[in-house]
Design an enzyme around this catalytic site. Structure first.
Site, PDB file in Angstrom:
ATOM      1  N   CYS B 114      94.741 114.324 -57.799  1.00  0.00           N
ATOM      2  CA  CYS B 114      94.746 115.704 -56.967  1.00  0.00           C
ATOM      3  C   CYS B 114      95.668 116.443 -57.578  1.00  0.00           C
ATOM      4  O   CYS B 114      96.963 116.284 -57.505  1.00  0.00           O
ATOM      5  CB  CYS B 114      94.891 115.352 -55.481  1.00  0.00           C
ATOM      6  SG  CYS B 114      95.336 116.721 -54.585  1.00  0.00           S
ATOM      7  N   CYS B 117      97.555 118.745 -54.699  1.00  0.00           N
ATOM      8  CA  CYS B 117      98.507 118.131 -53.864  1.00  0.00           C
ATOM      9  C   CYS B 117      98.720 116.614 -54.148  1.00  0.00           C
ATOM     10  O   CYS B 117      99.138 116.088 -55.283  1.00  0.00           O
ATOM     11  CB  CYS B 117      98.272 118.608 -52.271  1.00  0.00           C
ATOM     12  SG  CYS B 117      96.788 118.151 -51.669  1.00  0.00           S
ATOM     13  N   SER B 118      98.393 115.822 -53.272  1.00  0.00           N
ATOM     14  CA  SER B 118      98.272 114.248 -53.476  1.00  0.00           C
ATOM     15  C   SER B 118      97.339 113.601 -52.779  1.00  0.00           C
ATOM     16  O   SER B 118      97.544 112.585 -52.551  1.00  0.00           O
ATOM     17  CB  SER B 118      99.574 113.741 -53.258  1.00  0.00           C
ATOM     18  OG  SER B 118     100.173 114.094 -51.870  1.00  0.00           O
ATOM     19  N   CYS B 119      96.049 114.517 -52.551  1.00  0.00           N
ATOM     20  CA  CYS B 119      94.824 113.611 -52.027  1.00  0.00           C
ATOM     21  C   CYS B 119      94.528 111.983 -52.338  1.00  0.00           C
ATOM     22  O   CYS B 119      94.475 111.869 -53.930  1.00  0.00           O
ATOM     23  CB  CYS B 119      93.805 114.388 -51.992  1.00  0.00           C
ATOM     24  SG  CYS B 119      94.273 116.043 -51.102  1.00  0.00           S
TER      25      CYS B 119
END
Lengths: 225, 211
Positions: B114, B117-119
């Site tokens: 991602c 962000c950090s999905c």
């Protein structure tokens, strides 16, 4: 037109430390608390996931770069709590009062945690009308990558894909549109597609021209190629 | 005035600058503030922490992969529409409401990132590891995925196409790694022990039996 969080393709970050499979889930106790406080505060229902992402993105570039991962979370949460009026600046400065908050009845209870986490927050919505694009169709991403309604607003079109041509792989149906939902402008659901991009379309010096990057993109990020 | 005096090194336009700058103290200050007002329940926090420490993690995803290796019908259903298939196993919820499974083959290797962000598919893999959330991974995975794989000690065979899934929406991706040779007839539980977290993100391969 973009913000510091949009880092796909950036140069200069250096080697990745893959860590170890047995590394603790939470490297520090406060990481665990930061995660839990953020999720529990989210359960008060005063903002949505797109607003919370945007709150992290709106950290100043210097803070975003300097802060560790959960430091970003907790700082963005503080900003969000004040922006939405749940807390006041005086509260954060230690000059508020400790009387029971009007939203306290909505506080997440321990016995409800499993159900709330299991329920999640599905983003799909009923489709109204037909999707504009079909699998196999060539499309081009808008350029620049930017929120069209709010200047400097939230968007999920990465800068590296702006103006790039790709091919529709599939349609996921209608999903909540983050560019609208992050700003309290409504869910405004629209078709979401997986789009395939050849590496040679995205990068000046592709590592392998035939490799591919797949992106999930909303319909209004795309135009026919 | 207090903002500038107390926390000169922080951004003064943001409310967070009113909190102590040390991150551990910052978390504690906010937790204390919210719980005194009745907005969070410390017991609920402990429950959330315990959930991702002990109950929801890569073992969930490994069960899905092992079943896909062992059961052709399950594999076909998973690849066609993974969300109801993994929900049937009890894997659904926050950050995993829409799941797509992508299978590694002789021709294609899949890898997930991602960049914004950090999905990450929490119900299947738990909380993402530090490297997944790092600037270096987010910046490099889309542009030079093979160099990234080298950092993980992985080299793909010549001729394999690499597909990087940048999960920019609410769809979460689970990589089905290739089944290692010499695992014919193994039980689903034994197969699941070969499935590493990184192999389900695409930065690793499944373990060889006996390795």
């Amino acid at each position: 037109m973009t913000r510091v969080h949009d880092m796909g393709g950036r140069f200069g970050d250096g080697r990745i430390d893959p860590g170890h499979p047995e590394d603790p889930i939470y490297a520090q106790d406060w990481h665990a608390r930061a995660l839990a406080v953020t999720l529990a505060a989210g359960a008060l229902g005063q903002w949505n996931i797109d607003m919370s992402r945007h709150a992290r993105e709106r950290l100043s570039p210097r803070d975003y770069t300097d802060f560790s991962y959960y430091e970003k979370w907790i700082s963005a949460l503080a900003d969000l709590l004040v922006d939405t009026g749940v807390l006041s600046a005086d509260d954060l400065a230690g000059q508020g009062d400790d009387t029971r908050h009007p939203l306290a009845e909505r506080a997440l209870k321990a016995e409800d945690v499993a159900a709330v986490l299991a329920r999640g927050g599905p983003a799909d919505r009923p489709m109204t009308g037909m999707p504009a694009f079909a699998p196999g169709q060539r499309v081009r991403c808008l350029r620049p990558a930017a929120n069209r309604a709010v200047d400097g607003g939230h968007t999920r079109l990465p800068a590296y894909a702006a103006g790039a041509e790709g091919q529709i792989l599939r349609c996921h149906g209608a999903h909540v549109f983050p560019d609208s939902n992050a700003h309290g402008l409504g869910e405004a659901p629209e078709p979401l597609y997986t789009v395939v991009f050849a590496a040679a379309e995205l990068w000046a010096q592709p590592e392998r021209p035939g490799d591919e990057v797949m992106l999930d993109l909303w319909q209004s990020y795309l135009e026919p190629a | 005035m207090l903002r500038g005096m107390a926390h000169d090194h922080h951004d003064h336009d943001h409310a967070h600058a009113l909190l102590p700058p040390d991150p551990a103290l910052r978390v504690r200050a906010l937790e204390t503030l919210l719980s005194r007002k009745g907005l969070i329940d410390p017991a609920a926090l402990d429950e959330i922490i315990d959930t991702y420490q002990n109950r929801i993690g890569p073992k969930n995803g490994a069960q899905v992969v092992a079943r896909a290796w062992a059961d052709p019908e399950f594999r076909a259903a998973l690849l066609a529409d993974a969300t109801p298939v993994v929900a049937d196993l009890g894997f659904f919820g926050r950050q995993g409401e829409h799941i797509v499974a992508v299978e590694n083959t002789e021709e294609v290797h899949n890898m997930v990132v991602c960049t914004l962000c950090s999905c990450y598919p929490w119900p299947l893999l738990g909380i993402p590891p530090a490297w997944y959330k790092s600037d270096a991974y987010r910046a490099r995975a889309v542009r030079e995925p093979r160099a990234v794989l080298a950092d993980f000690g992985v080299t793909l065979p010549e001729g394999v196409k690499l597909r990087v899934w940048d999960s920019t929406a609410e769809v979460r991706y689970l990589v089905i790694p290739r089944r290692p040779a010499g695992t014919e007839g193994m039980s689903v539980d034994d197969l699941a022990r070969l499935v590493t977290r990184d192999s389900m993100i695409g930065t690793g391969l499944a373990r060889e039996p006996g390795a």
